[in-house]
Scaffold this motif. Structure first.
Motif, PDB file in Angstrom:
ATOM      1  N   LEU A 193      28.469   3.856 -63.119  1.00  0.00           N
ATOM      2  CA  LEU A 193      28.103   3.298 -61.815  1.00  0.00           C
ATOM      3  C   LEU A 193      29.173   3.562 -60.757  1.00  0.00           C
ATOM      4  CD1 LEU A 193      26.551  -0.167 -62.797  1.00  0.00           C
ATOM      5  CD2 LEU A 193      25.392   2.003 -62.320  1.00  0.00           C
ATOM      6  N   GLY A 194      30.214   4.288 -61.113  1.00  0.00           N
ATOM      7  CA  GLY A 194      31.267   4.595 -60.144  1.00  0.00           C
ATOM      8  C   GLY A 194      31.357   6.067 -59.834  1.00  0.00           C
ATOM      9  N   LEU A 245      39.343   8.278 -65.785  1.00  0.00           N
ATOM     10  CA  LEU A 245      38.394   7.188 -66.043  1.00  0.00           C
ATOM     11  C   LEU A 245      37.971   7.170 -67.508  1.00  0.00           C
ATOM     12  CD1 LEU A 245      36.356   4.964 -65.239  1.00  0.00           C
ATOM     13  CD2 LEU A 245      34.775   6.791 -64.601  1.00  0.00           C
ATOM     14  N   GLY A 246      37.851   8.343 -68.125  1.00  0.00           N
ATOM     15  CA  GLY A 246      37.332   8.420 -69.483  1.00  0.00           C
ATOM     16  C   GLY A 246      38.228   7.782 -70.524  1.00  0.00           C
ATOM     17  N   ILE A 297      30.201  -1.821 -66.059  1.00  0.00           N
ATOM     18  CA  ILE A 297      31.046  -2.716 -65.246  1.00  0.00           C
ATOM     19  C   ILE A 297      32.392  -2.058 -64.960  1.00  0.00           C
ATOM     20  CG2 ILE A 297      32.279  -4.912 -65.264  1.00  0.00           C
ATOM     21  CD1 ILE A 297      29.901  -6.046 -66.868  1.00  0.00           C
ATOM     22  N   VAL A 298      32.978  -1.413 -65.973  1.00  0.00           N
ATOM     23  CA  VAL A 298      34.290  -0.781 -65.770  1.00  0.00           C
ATOM     24  C   VAL A 298      34.181   0.386 -64.788  1.00  0.00           C
ATOM     25  CG1 VAL A 298      36.120   0.519 -66.907  1.00  0.00           C
ATOM     26  CG2 VAL A 298      35.178  -1.507 -67.996  1.00  0.00           C
ATOM     27  N   THR A 299      33.159   1.214 -64.929  1.00  0.00           N
ATOM     28  CA  THR A 299      33.001   2.341 -64.004  1.00  0.00           C
ATOM     29  C   THR A 299      32.696   1.857 -62.586  1.00  0.00           C
ATOM     30  OG1 THR A 299      30.671   2.509 -64.675  1.00  0.00           O
ATOM     31  CG2 THR A 299      32.252   3.942 -65.780  1.00  0.00           C
ATOM     32  N   GLU A 348      34.997   1.021 -57.012  1.00  0.00           N
ATOM     33  CA  GLU A 348      35.437   0.117 -55.945  1.00  0.00           C
ATOM     34  C   GLU A 348      36.941   0.212 -55.726  1.00  0.00           C
ATOM     35  OE1 GLU A 348      33.591  -2.029 -53.799  1.00  0.00           O
ATOM     36  OE2 GLU A 348      32.214  -0.498 -54.528  1.00  0.00           O
ATOM     37  N   ILE A 349      37.715   0.432 -56.789  1.00  0.00           N
ATOM     38  CA  ILE A 349      39.166   0.595 -56.638  1.00  0.00           C
ATOM     39  C   ILE A 349      39.475   1.801 -55.761  1.00  0.00           C
ATOM     40  CG2 ILE A 349      41.258   1.253 -57.898  1.00  0.00           C
ATOM     41  CD1 ILE A 349      40.255  -0.516 -60.198  1.00  0.00           C
ATOM     42  N   ILE A 350      38.806   2.922 -56.024  1.00  0.00           N
ATOM     43  CA  ILE A 350      39.031   4.133 -55.222  1.00  0.00           C
ATOM     44  C   ILE A 350      38.670   3.873 -53.757  1.00  0.00           C
ATOM     45  CG2 ILE A 350      38.302   6.517 -54.860  1.00  0.00           C
ATOM     46  CD1 ILE A 350      40.086   6.194 -57.261  1.00  0.00           C
ATOM     47  N   ARG A 351      37.535   3.216 -53.519  1.00  0.00           N
ATOM     48  CA  ARG A 351      37.108   2.950 -52.139  1.00  0.00           C
ATOM     49  C   ARG A 351      38.091   2.027 -51.424  1.00  0.00           C
ATOM     50  NH1 ARG A 351      34.591  -0.776 -49.247  1.00  0.00           N
ATOM     51  NH2 ARG A 351      34.379  -2.146 -51.051  1.00  0.00           N
ATOM     52  N   LEU A 352      38.569   0.986 -52.116  1.00  0.00           N
ATOM     53  CA  LEU A 352      39.499   0.043 -51.485  1.00  0.00           C
ATOM     54  C   LEU A 352      40.856   0.685 -51.212  1.00  0.00           C
ATOM     55  CD1 LEU A 352      38.637  -3.186 -53.493  1.00  0.00           C
ATOM     56  CD2 LEU A 352      38.123  -2.709 -51.099  1.00  0.00           C
TER      57      LEU A 352
END
Length: 394
Positions: free
Chosen positions: A126-127, A168-169, A182-184, A189-193
């Motif tokens: 989802l990321g 990420l993997g 949930i983790v992805t 969101e971490i990258i966007r923030l």
């Protein structure tokens, strides 16, 4: 009628402070729902009948796609016509139409990239938009600070996407299902923030403007020529993606991805390296997102974190699910449909998202396997010489 009442009947005019009651819309919804209910029940009965035939082993008929793909005499003229239409398209339509077609082709490549992760390997990501953002900011920052061009940064964006895919993997090797999703999602969101709050690095919410468009051997192109050039560039990238993904799908690593998707424990028991298989899926899927991110930055000449929200990941995932998990042609049709449909429904500006949502619901009810279901290949080993009979009577 009750559910759509606030949207279809009530219209608020905040300037004149008036409420307009459109009671005729409720009447149309009631009549339409009455007749559509009969169609809905008919389609459900047809779906149940097809499921019964499948369970009993009866043939349910050949689909149009299978009928065309079965013979070169059928699909060769279709491919020739499609090639002619694609080549003439930017010269017979407006710049606006060409521009949205470029966007549709970008989502085709993004969908095929996510199809590796979700459709083949069965890893719910989802990321995915994070890798898209990495590619876009790679081009934006390197072009802004060092003046590097599009063709120089395109492979860099692909490598950056692959690197972040491996990053990420590693933490999610032991996760699957909802926990992996949930983790992805958190990774995206971490990258966007980071991009939104690290002003010294990414210029924060203001974004990066003035990014150079793709060049053609140093020739200066007008805006219209740049759009046409970018259109053919995306056609080439789409064909390249289809070729590579199809080869991967039918390769040893592709069969390992499918085995991982079907049963992770059985896959590992058969001797497949689960760690390498997962990391390869994440890296290759993220590679295409990084490349399309570079194209996105060159197309818009402006990027900011608002372009890389969770809704983008949801849209790309919807393309994969709607097209058919693991189906290349299905993902292509779904991407073009989901991107062009809202644009052509602008005449129904008030209700286009309602229509869009209704189409998605109907699709998931009657075609849960997607527009074109992926046909699973069967592999049979046939030895050239029979093995000698070594059994002995005891």
């Amino acid at each position: 009628m009750f559910l759509t009442f606030p949207i279809m009947v009530i219209r608020v005019n905040p300037i004149e402070k008036l409420i307009v009651w459109r009671w005729e819309n409720m009447f149309y919804i009631g009549i339409g729902s009455f007749f559509l209910s009969f169609l809905w029940r008919y389609l459900l009965r047809k779906k149940e009948l097809g499921a019964r035939k499948t369970e009993q082993g009866e043939k349910t008929g050949t689909s149009l796609y299978q009928w065309i793909a079965a013979s070169p005499r059928r699909y060769t003229p279709a491919l020739a016509c499609l090639t002619v239409v694609a080549a003439l398209f930017p010269f017979v339509v407006s710049t606006y139409q060409t521009n949205i077609m470029i966007t549709a082709l970008m989502y085709v490549v993004l969908g095929l990239g996510l199809n590796i992760v979700v459709g083949l390997a069965g890893l719910l990501d989802l990321g995915y938009v994070a890798f898209y953002a990495v590619g876009a900011y790679s081009y934006g920052l390197l072009n802004h600070h060092f003046g590097l061009g599009f063709w120089t940064i395109l492979p860099v964006g692909a490598l950056m996407g692959a690197g972040f895919g491996i990053l990420l993997g590693f933490p999610v090797l032991r996760l699957r299902g909802d926990y992996l999703a949930i983790v992805t999602l958190g990774f995206g969101e971490i990258i966007r923030l980071i991009l939104e709050n690290w002003n010294a690095f990414s210029f924060g919410p203001s974004g990066i403007s003035g990014i150079d468009r793709p060049g053609l051997f140093g020739i200066s192109l007008s805006l219209n020529q740049s759009i046409i050039y970018l259109y053919f560039l995306m056609i080439g990238m789409t064909l390249f993606t289809i070729f590579v993904v199809n080869r991967l799908q039918n390769s040893r690593i592709g069969r390992a991805w499918v085995a991982l998707r079907e049963d992770e424990i059985a896959c590992q028991a058969m001797g497949i390296d689960k760690t390498r298989t997962k990391l390869t899926a994440f890296a290759l899927g993220a590679t295409w997102a990084g490349m399309v991110g570079v194209v996105f930055a060159a197309k818009t000449t402006f990027i900011n974190p608002a372009s890389f929200t969770f809704l983008e990941s949801a849209m790309i995932l919807a393309i994969v699910v709607m097209g058919g998990m693991g189906s290349i042609l299905g993902v292509m049709i779904a991407a073009i449909t989901l991107i062009l449909l809202p644009e052509y429904l602008r005449a129904f500006s008030e209700f286009r998202m309602l229509i869009f949502g209704a189409i998605m619901v109907i699709m998931m009810v009657f075609r849960p396997q997607g527009i074109i279901a992926n046909v699973r290949r069967t592999y049979t080993f046939r030895g050239k010489t029979p093995l000698p009979d070594t059994t002995e009577a005891i």
